[in-house]
Write an enzyme that holds these catalytic residues in place. Sequence first.
Site, PDB file in Angstrom:
ATOM      1  N   ARG A 166      39.200  34.949  66.235  1.00  0.00           N
ATOM      2  CA  ARG A 166      37.872  34.343  66.447  1.00  0.00           C
ATOM      3  C   ARG A 166      36.820  34.891  65.490  1.00  0.00           C
ATOM      4  O   ARG A 166      35.877  34.177  65.133  1.00  0.00           O
ATOM      5  CB  ARG A 166      37.440  34.550  67.902  1.00  0.00           C
ATOM      6  CG  ARG A 166      38.238  33.666  68.846  1.00  0.00           C
ATOM      7  CD  ARG A 166      37.953  33.920  70.285  1.00  0.00           C
ATOM      8  NE  ARG A 166      38.577  32.860  71.091  1.00  0.00           N
ATOM      9  CZ  ARG A 166      38.712  32.917  72.400  1.00  0.00           C
ATOM     10  NH1 ARG A 166      38.279  33.963  73.068  1.00  0.00           N
ATOM     11  NH2 ARG A 166      39.274  31.923  73.057  1.00  0.00           N
ATOM     12  N   LYS A 226      50.077  23.064  86.420  1.00  0.00           N
ATOM     13  CA  LYS A 226      49.568  22.219  87.504  1.00  0.00           C
ATOM     14  C   LYS A 226      49.068  20.868  87.053  1.00  0.00           C
ATOM     15  O   LYS A 226      48.358  20.750  86.059  1.00  0.00           O
ATOM     16  CB  LYS A 226      48.412  22.942  88.211  1.00  0.00           C
ATOM     17  CG  LYS A 226      48.832  24.246  88.872  1.00  0.00           C
ATOM     18  CD  LYS A 226      47.630  24.846  89.612  1.00  0.00           C
ATOM     19  CE  LYS A 226      47.946  26.236  90.096  1.00  0.00           C
ATOM     20  NZ  LYS A 226      46.944  27.195  89.698  1.00  0.00           N
ATOM     21  N   GLY A 238      44.373  27.286  74.320  1.00  0.00           N
ATOM     22  CA  GLY A 238      45.028  27.903  75.477  1.00  0.00           C
ATOM     23  C   GLY A 238      46.453  28.355  75.214  1.00  0.00           C
ATOM     24  O   GLY A 238      46.774  28.891  74.157  1.00  0.00           O
ATOM     25  N   GLY A 281      39.665  25.456  77.519  1.00  0.00           N
ATOM     26  CA  GLY A 281      38.911  24.630  78.461  1.00  0.00           C
ATOM     27  C   GLY A 281      38.100  23.554  77.774  1.00  0.00           C
ATOM     28  O   GLY A 281      38.046  22.406  78.224  1.00  0.00           O
TER      29      GLY A 281
END
Length: 408
Positions: free
Chosen positions: A38, A207, A364, A387
């Site tokens: 980053r 999920k 992610g 996200g």
Amino acid sequence: MLNKKSVDDLKDLQGKRVLVRCDFNVPLKAGVITDETRIVAALPTIQKLTGAGAKVILCSHLGKVKNGPNEGESLAPVAVRLSEKLGKDVVFVADYNVTGEAATKAVAEMKDGDVVLLQNTRFRGAEETKNGEEFSKELADLADDYVCDAFGSSHRAHASVAGVTKFISAKGGTNAVGYLMQKEIDFLGNAVENPVRPFVAILGGAKVADKLNVISNLLEKCDTLIIGGGMAYTFLKAQGKGVGKSLVDETKLDYCKEMMEKAEKLGKKLLLPVDTTIAAAFPDPIDGPIEVQNVAADAIPDDMMGLDIGTETAKMYAEAVATAKTVVWNGPMGVFENPTLAAGTIAVAKALAETDATTIIGGGDSAAAVNQLGFADKMSHISTGGGASLEFLEGKELPGVAAADDKE
């Protein structure tokens, strides 16, 4: 298509104070940065501004800061690394108040081309996370223009991401996006709104609930939607198949049926596993040795659980990728942290690495997988925000993107 002012649209930068929101939320172990991706990603925007003679004031959050300001979540190690990377001294304002007297003084003493890094914005607690007016104004008071280059935080309406822009505008300043943000908007935005077809989307992860709106939105945009990972078992159960002890979200079975019907109605391909890698239990530790076998997707014994896509499924998914011109991938195909259960994820990553399609990895776990497996340099774009990239793929407006000024 989103058409926002970028750092290249900022004019007459010599001597101007530019506040840049970066994503310096780096992993730290005993005060040492363990992955500086980053920091490296922020360099082009910073160098463009310092090269043009701007006074560059950097801000970022680090960690979740649950128990108030603390040295363990200070940005001090980032300032040291940034100084090395930029080849110039980065003045760090250690004050936990972030925008207090120390910050005002440091900015007042800046010369053209200097860089100052403010303390962790989350040290201001709810003032930052609830987009407080006062903190937003204090940040804006330090600068003439504002650049958001923190895509990983752009889905949060925080003071340093969105609130500050109102006060920059009020004094006639410009709110722009940095090079990293621009790249994310170009790749993710174009992939979803204007893809070169065939467009294949691959969704994995544990999920269904995490990806409800993404599944629905991508079905409208893509030609083929591939489902893998833990969420595939909810789809298989919705088809009436026995899935043993596999992870299933019982509350989302009807939703999965609806999505399969939607795909059929829209004439889209929805690919589900035809076979699966099973074991008696989840690996413990997660990367420990585990005994597995490969069975058809409708032949999982009651006392076993699916933990990765099977070999035939991996071939089928790789073939779908081979015919694509645009591929978006978010979420691993199995428990990729375990060498035995990484085969499905490796097969998909390899297929993406070998295609000449535009390949976009949606942050992610999939970004972690691609990096760990050594395929990163073969991808067109790896998103820096898990996200944020998911919400972008859902078709949501991201506060950090929306707050930037539109091009005339």
